[in-house]
Design a protein around this motif. Structure first.
Motif, PDB file in Angstrom:
ATOM      1  N   ASP A  88       0.837  -1.187  -0.051  1.00  0.00           N
ATOM      2  CA  ASP A  88       0.039   0.002   0.226  1.00  0.00           C
ATOM      3  C   ASP A  88       0.929   1.039   0.008  1.00  0.00           C
ATOM      4  OD1 ASP A  88      -2.723  -1.494   2.170  1.00  0.00           O
ATOM      5  OD2 ASP A  88      -2.218  -1.479   0.169  1.00  0.00           O
ATOM      6  N   THR A  91       1.892   1.904  -3.410  1.00  0.00           N
ATOM      7  CA  THR A  91       1.007   2.235  -4.512  1.00  0.00           C
ATOM      8  C   THR A  91       0.825   3.699  -4.346  1.00  0.00           C
ATOM      9  OG1 THR A  91       0.094   0.086  -4.124  1.00  0.00           O
ATOM     10  CG2 THR A  91      -1.287   1.694  -5.245  1.00  0.00           C
ATOM     11  N   LYS A 112      -3.264  -6.022  -8.000  1.00  0.00           N
ATOM     12  CA  LYS A 112      -3.398  -4.577  -7.721  1.00  0.00           C
ATOM     13  C   LYS A 112      -2.406  -3.726  -8.036  1.00  0.00           C
ATOM     14  CE  LYS A 112      -6.772  -4.708  -4.894  1.00  0.00           C
ATOM     15  NZ  LYS A 112      -8.006  -4.282  -4.847  1.00  0.00           N
ATOM     16  N   ASN A 116      -3.257  -0.324 -10.532  1.00  0.00           N
ATOM     17  CA  ASN A 116      -2.983   0.989 -10.284  1.00  0.00           C
ATOM     18  C   ASN A 116      -1.723   1.628 -10.733  1.00  0.00           C
ATOM     19  OD1 ASN A 116      -4.942   1.401  -7.945  1.00  0.00           O
ATOM     20  ND2 ASN A 116      -3.875  -0.044  -6.768  1.00  0.00           N
ATOM     21  N   PRO A 382      -6.585  -8.504  -9.964  1.00  0.00           N
ATOM     22  CA  PRO A 382      -7.145  -7.533  -9.051  1.00  0.00           C
ATOM     23  C   PRO A 382      -8.133  -7.918  -8.257  1.00  0.00           C
ATOM     24  CG  PRO A 382      -6.877  -6.708 -11.322  1.00  0.00           C
ATOM     25  CD  PRO A 382      -6.370  -8.233 -11.331  1.00  0.00           C
TER      26      PRO A 382
ATOM     27  N   ASP B  80      -8.231   2.573  -5.691  1.00  0.00           N
ATOM     28  CA  ASP B  80      -7.748   1.367  -6.597  1.00  0.00           C
ATOM     29  C   ASP B  80      -8.304   1.407  -8.019  1.00  0.00           C
ATOM     30  OD1 ASP B  80      -7.403  -1.254  -4.275  1.00  0.00           O
ATOM     31  OD2 ASP B  80      -5.973  -0.102  -5.228  1.00  0.00           O
ATOM     32  N   ASN B  83      -5.300   5.603  -9.352  1.00  0.00           N
ATOM     33  CA  ASN B  83      -4.043   5.969  -8.687  1.00  0.00           C
ATOM     34  C   ASN B  83      -3.245   7.210  -8.774  1.00  0.00           C
ATOM     35  OD1 ASN B  83      -3.117   5.120  -5.986  1.00  0.00           O
ATOM     36  ND2 ASN B  83      -1.105   4.333  -7.300  1.00  0.00           N
ATOM     37  N   GLY B 465     -11.429  -3.523  -2.733  1.00  0.00           N
ATOM     38  CA  GLY B 465     -10.357  -2.623  -3.220  1.00  0.00           C
ATOM     39  C   GLY B 465     -10.503  -1.131  -2.414  1.00  0.00           C
ATOM     40  N   ARG B 466      -9.463  -0.692  -2.353  1.00  0.00           N
ATOM     41  CA  ARG B 466      -9.303   0.705  -1.636  1.00  0.00           C
ATOM     42  C   ARG B 466     -10.069   1.636  -2.382  1.00  0.00           C
ATOM     43  NH1 ARG B 466      -3.535   2.530  -1.649  1.00  0.00           N
ATOM     44  NH2 ARG B 466      -4.037   2.311  -3.698  1.00  0.00           N
TER      45      ARG B 466
END
Lengths: 423, 500
Positions: A88, A91, A112, A116, A382, B80, B83, B465-466
């Motif tokens: 994290d 990212t 992920k 991103n 993802p 997500d 970004n 997902g964020r």
């Protein structure tokens, strides 16, 4: 008069402090600007790369880094971070342009990271054939390879040889052995696996699920997962769900037994079988238990293939020094010496085939490797976070008898399919 | 005064570092603040400002800035898949859209510098050498210098060593040499300056129309206005980028049915939890304070120390320990205190709520005990004596004399405790992780989830997902709720002041 004197004193002290601190700051600033060639706007250090590692691997990388600096003149700055924080933080930091150039990471982060846009593909070239195929597959997504693998790990069935001298042929045999031991008072549990009361542990239970023929996603021709096609539904999945409910009500699976508790009970000799990975082997060795690492017996007829976890290094997509980063990864970390050194520190089998074969001399590594040879990488798509979450909750509900297992399984499949098509 | 000198020098140091970095906005802010601080402390008047300034600076940094930034994020779709910036997304899509041509060999390459332009000197499979540049496809050269089978140089051009390549790496990594005049035959690229590979550009970006075209399927992807490239039939390319979405997040929080249901029940539980936490801790703390206030009680000093102990432990440590003790099969509480019972302390929704309140009571009552002890001792004893002389029973003394006088000083503390427990993330997350999860809900919301743990789960994506944008919108909603309640409560405490 008094006011003037104190103001003068203040001014003197202020000027002295300013000068001292200004002097300190300018000596720090010198080295950073001298090596930067005249490129674009902000002065960037194209003479160095930043690598994020966790504490375990920092030592090995420090040696590799000094080799690299000697040969190429590029300095390598190693930053130690908590493994769980790396994905994290990376990212969030990459888009600012201030992120690291290389990070260590697990292969299932890849979905992920690609979603991103923070990792860049690397080209292994002809060296791709020198790594275990499962490792390279795990580090690839949609045709591009993004990471240099360095270790492979998977779970297996650990058996207390004193309690159960023979490896069981099937999971039912295993339970029969366990029940006999419980009846004779030699063991307290037929079988142990670490679970969580809120999320069960789909990763550990996966081999049993696979033995019913139920996998996560369907596979493409090249061996990678097709993230649009969930394969957990259908008769295979429902058969597994029914079996889960039966095991839960029989007490074989207990969501209150966490990973720590399961390990402790196995070390105390209270169970003949423990489903776990190489990370627990040192503790088991220390307890003096006579252990054997076996393949996971099938519960549903098909082979019980575990998930394979691959760890490796990724390159940032906004790295200012991609050339040096690629060179460091492919030609330094990808060498047999470094892969072996990383294996010795971490206990996980190396991804480079030559180093992997040399590591087979360690019987534990060889045993886990034999079990994992037929394993599949965890899906790195993802959507995986969402899948794990729903999957785990459904398994908790089924094991604890919160409803009809087939219904619960179908609800879970529908919910995951919804989230995948929506997201 | 020397302290001011130190602050000034630190500010100058910061400003010089910011100037080198080019962060002019932050530089301006630091400059203005430093000048203000100097004015306030060097002038002989402005006494209130002298006391308030440090507090105000920290308030601005840790509260005002944070809330403002969260507010800004709430109006974007940061999370997500969204970004970075659009330029970064385009660059990444182009890079990952290059596919190595199947079955193409690895070509050993030497990079040449021909009059300032980079060129590739390729050693073909048959051992012959060819040279090409970005504008000129590969042409065979006859007199190349070979070293061990690899062509390493050509007359009239300088071969670049690794250190030279480092200095020109962005140019090198973008260097694309067409294989032949036919653009469909692919182009050569090198990732490390020693080997070149043949690539096909699958994703082609057209700057004029701002679209991507997938050359394998001829699908065109347009900028969907949503922070991603989307084709006509809804296929999206990853990654997307961050854009402003206005009030979308707030609208989603209010109208999306899969979010709204859990959101309402979680909000109700949050109010209930905060209110009951304050009520129970205050009641227990006050009871103990009254008890220990009595002169006749022996060993008060020892009891006081014991009572303070729970407050001394960090909240999250206590949460974890209690989680272990309340484990259904192996916890201390079930095994020892209840003699082997299997009470599902943390897995049954209503029992979990009780457990959470109980642990919060254990953690919180020492604080209330301390506050009320101090407040009780501040009540003038002659009023209490007058009450007793007038014939009031102990309960009446408490209800009509002690309690009102107590509330005047304690009411702000109760309001603050309410606001704190409204956002009491530690206890809930450590103990139950949000509680037994409701399987049928769309969002990962559990029986003991507070709004703040819900926000945490949405932000850090333990499920979908964020989504920082949506989480920030929730956070702003929470802020508004707490601010309104606090403001209204403080107004009501003014009524109490009149009693005093």
């Amino acid at each position: 008069m008094k006011v003037q004197t104190s103001t003068k004193a203040l001014a003197t002290v202020a000027v002295l402090s300013l000068v001292t601190l200004a002097g300190c700051s300018s000596t720090d600033a010198e080295p950073s600007t001298s090596t930067a060639p005249t490129t674009d706007a902000a002065p960037q250090l194209s003479g160095s790369i930043t690598v994020w590692v966790d504490a375990d691997r920092a030592g090995v990388l420090a040696d590799v880094a000094s080799d690299f600096t000697e040969n190429t003149g590029v300095t390598v700055e190693l930053v130690e971070k908590e493994f769980g924080d790396i994905r994290d933080d990376f990212t969030t930091q990459v888009p600012t342009g201030q992120g690291p150039d290389i990070i260590v990471g697990a292969h299932d982060w890849l979905g992920k990271l690609v979603q991103n846009g923070v990792v860049a593909p690397i080209e292994l070239g002809d060296r791709a054939g020198e790594f275990q195929e499962v490792a390279v597959n795990a580090m690839s997504y949609e045709g591009n390879t993004y990471g240099l693998p360095y270790s492979i790990e998977n779970i297996a069935m650990l058996r207390n040889v004193d309690l159960a001298p023979e490896a069981p042929e099937s999971f039912d045999d295993l339970l029969a052995t366990g029940d006999a031991l419980m009846a004779s008072g030699d063991a307290e549990y037929a079988f142990l696996v670490g679970l969580d009361p809120n999320a069960a542990d789909p990763y550990h239970l996966y081999p049993l699920q696979a033995s019913f023929g139920s996998t996560v996603f369907e596979l493409n021709e090249d061996g990678t997962y097709d993230p649009e096609k969930l394969a957990m539904g259908g008769d295979a999945g429902e058969a597994f769900a029914t079996a889960l409910a039966a095991w839960g009500s029989a007490g074989v699976l207990n969501t209150n037994i966490s990973g720590d508790i399961a390990l402790e009970e196995f070390r105390a000799g209270k169970s003949a079988f423990l489903l776990t990975g190489p990370w627990n082997v040192p503790a088991i060795k220390e307890s003096g238990i006579n252990y054997s690492i076996d393949a996971i017996p099938s519960a549903g007829g098909s082979p019980a293939t575990p998930f394979v976890g691959v760890q490796g290094f990724y390159v940032s997509s906004q790295s200012e020094n991609r050339l040096a980063a690629n060179e460091f990864l492919v030609n330094y970390i990808g060498t047999e010496a470094v892969q072996t050194a990383l294996y010795e520190v971490g206990g996980r089998a190396p991804a480079l085939t030559a180093a992997f074969e040399a590591a087979q001399s360690n019987p534990d590594v060889a045993a886990f490797g034999a079990v994992g040879a037929a394993g599949v990488p965890m899906p790195n798509v993802p959507a995986m976070d969402m899948v794990w979450s729903d999957w785990g909750t459904a398994e908790v509900a089924i094991i604890n008898g919160a409803g009809d297992p087939v219904e619960l399984w179908r609800t879970m499949v529908a919910s995951i399919e919804n989230s995948i098509s929506a997201g | 005064m020397a302290f001011l000198a130190v602050v000034d020098s630190l500010a100058l140091l910061a400003m010089s570092a910011l100037l080198m970095q080019g962060s002019y906005v932050v530089l301006g802010v630091v400059l203005v603040v430093t000048v203000l601080v100097n004015i306030i402390y060097l002038r002989s008047d402005l006494l209130p400002a002298k006391y308030l300034t440090p507090g105000l600076i920290f308030l601005a940094i840790f509260q005002i800035f944070v809330v403002a930034y969260s507010g800004y994020i709430a109006f974007t779709n940061y999370g997500d898949g969204h970004n970075g910036s659009k330029e970064q997304a385009i660059g990444v899509i182009e890079t990952s859209g290059r596919v190595r041509v199947a079955d193409s060999p690895t070509y050993p390459v030497t990079i040449l510098d021909r009059d300032g332009e980079l060129a590739m000197l390729i050693t073909g499979v048959d051992g012959t050498a060819s040279v090409g540049t970005a504008q000129q496809p590969l042409q065979p050269v006859s007199e190349a210098i070979f070293e061990g089978g690899k062509a390493v140089g050509v007359e009239g051009a300088r071969s670049l060593a690794f250190s030279d390549l480092l200095a020109r790496q962005s140019e090198l990594l973008n260097l694309e040499v067409p294989l032949t005049d036919d653009p469909g035959s692919g182009a050569l690229r090198t990732p490390d300056g020693t080997s070149a590979y043949l690539y096909d550009s699958v994703m082609v970006y057209d700057e004029a129309t701002d679209t991507f075209t997938d050359s394998r399927s001829d699908t065109v992807y347009f900028d969907s206005g949503d922070g991603a490239y989307e084709s006509a039939d809804g296929q999206r390319i990853l990654p997307g980028w961050k854009i402003n979405v206005g009030l979308d997040n707030f609208v989603k929080a209010a109208t999306d049915t899969s979010i709204r249901g859990p959101l309402l029940s979680v909000t109700v539980w949050t109010f209930v939890f905060a209110f009951l936490s304050v009520a129970t801790t205050f009641a227990l703390g006050l009871a103990l304070a009254l008890l220990f206030n009595d002169e006749r009680m022996r060993g008060r000093k020892v009891y006081r120390v014991l009572v303070i102990l729970p407050y001394a432990f960090p909240g999250f440590l206590s949460g974890l320990v209690w989680m272990g003790m309340l484990n259904q099969d192996y916890g201390f509480v079930n095994q020892v205190i209840f003699g082997g019972a299997e009470i599902p302390w943390l897995t049954d929704p209503w029992i979990a709520r009780f457990s959470v309140l109980f642990v919060n009571l254990w953690l919180g009552f020492p604080y209330m005990f301390l506050i009320t002890t101090g407040a009780l001792q501040a009540i003038p004893t002659d009023i209490l004596e007058a009450g007793r002389v007038d014939g009031a029973s102990p309960w009446q003394v408490f209800r009509r004399l002690k309690l009102p006088l107590l509330m005047v000083s304690v009411a702000p503390v109760l309001i603050a405790a309410f606001a704190f427990n409204f956002n009491n993330f530690n206890v809930i997350y450590m103990l139950t992780g949000g509680g037994p999860r409701d399987i049928s809900a769309g969002v990962d919301a559990g029986a003991t989830d507070l709004l703040i743990t819900l926000v945490y789960k949405v932000a850090f994506g333990s499920g979908t997902g964020r989504d920082y944008g949506l989480a920030s919108a929730f956070a702003i909603i929470i802020f508004v709720i707490v601010a309104v309640i606090s403001a209204l409560s403080f107004r009501r405490t003014k009524v109490l002041e009149e009693i005093h």
